[in-house]
Design an enzyme around this catalytic site. Structure first.
Site, short mmCIF file in Angstrom:
data_model
loop_
_atom_site.label_atom_id
_atom_site.label_comp_id
_atom_site.label_asym_id
_atom_site.label_seq_id
_atom_site.Cartn_x
_atom_site.Cartn_y
_atom_site.Cartn_z
CD GLU A 187 48.07 62.77 70.28
OE1 GLU A 187 49.16 62.24 69.98
OE2 GLU A 187 47.67 62.91 71.46
CG ASP A 227 42.86 60.36 58.43
OD1 ASP A 227 43.17 61.56 58.52
OD2 ASP A 227 43.69 59.44 58.51
CB SER A 228 41.65 61.24 52.72
OG SER A 228 41.80 62.63 52.84
CG PHE A 259 43.14 69.91 48.05
CD1 PHE A 259 41.88 69.85 47.48
CD2 PHE A 259 43.47 68.98 49.01
CE1 PHE A 259 40.98 68.86 47.85
CE2 PHE A 259 42.57 68.00 49.40
CZ PHE A 259 41.33 67.94 48.80
CG ASP A 309 44.40 66.76 43.92
OD1 ASP A 309 44.48 65.66 44.51
OD2 ASP A 309 43.40 67.50 44.00
#
Length: 161
Positions: free
Chosen positions: A11, A40-41, A121, A124
């Protein structure tokens, strides 16, 4: 096989990109017993106080419909003239329980509507990097990869080691 390790992802309940990337990397390390890396972005919009931020993928819903997420951002920005935004990527590398490293990459830019381009993706097609005239969605992938947030984070890993 990698599917054994990602069948039950952890999680992501951190409050920052760094916390979430560490959660994922630690989980992979614990399950595999080998060095692990995770990221993580997300997209952070200045006028939206950094949203969607760590919730960027969640804004796209279960079906990962980023078109709807981009429409949501466009609606929320309707009355704002400030379209500044950035993409942030935090990579966490776990070599052992005692060796944890994090590296952050960032690319500043602005948003444009309607979405332009079919490459890339996520968000973008609405993001124009600083000093560029086209969106990430309009760029050739090799050109995007040379300047994006993940590339910058990986470059920091390379320099560190």
């Amino acid at each position: 096989s990698i599917s054994e390790f990602i069948k039950f992802p952890p999680e992501e309940n951190g409050k920052t990109f760094k916390e979430n990337s560490l959660i994922k990397a630690r989980n992979a390390y614990q399950k595999s017993g080998i060095a692990s890396i995770a990221d993580d972005s997300g997209l952070c919009v200045k006028a939206l106080q950094g949203e969607p931020g760590i919730h960027s993928a969640r804004w796209a819903g279960k079906n990962k419909n980023f078109y709807n997420a981009m429409k949501t951002i466009e609606k929320k920005l309707h009355e704002h003239s400030d379209k500044r935004a950035c993409f942030i990527c935090c990579l966490s590398l776990i070599l052992s329980k005692e060796q944890e490293f994090t590296f952050q990459g960032r690319v500043n830019g602005k948003l444009t509507f309607p979405p332009r381009g079919k490459n890339g993706f996520g968000y973008d097609p609405i993001f124009i990097p600083k000093n560029k005239r086209v969106t990430f969605g309009e760029m050739k992938m090799n050109d995007k990869y040379k300047i994006d947030h993940r590339f910058k984070a990986f470059k920091k890993i390379k320099k560190f080691f």
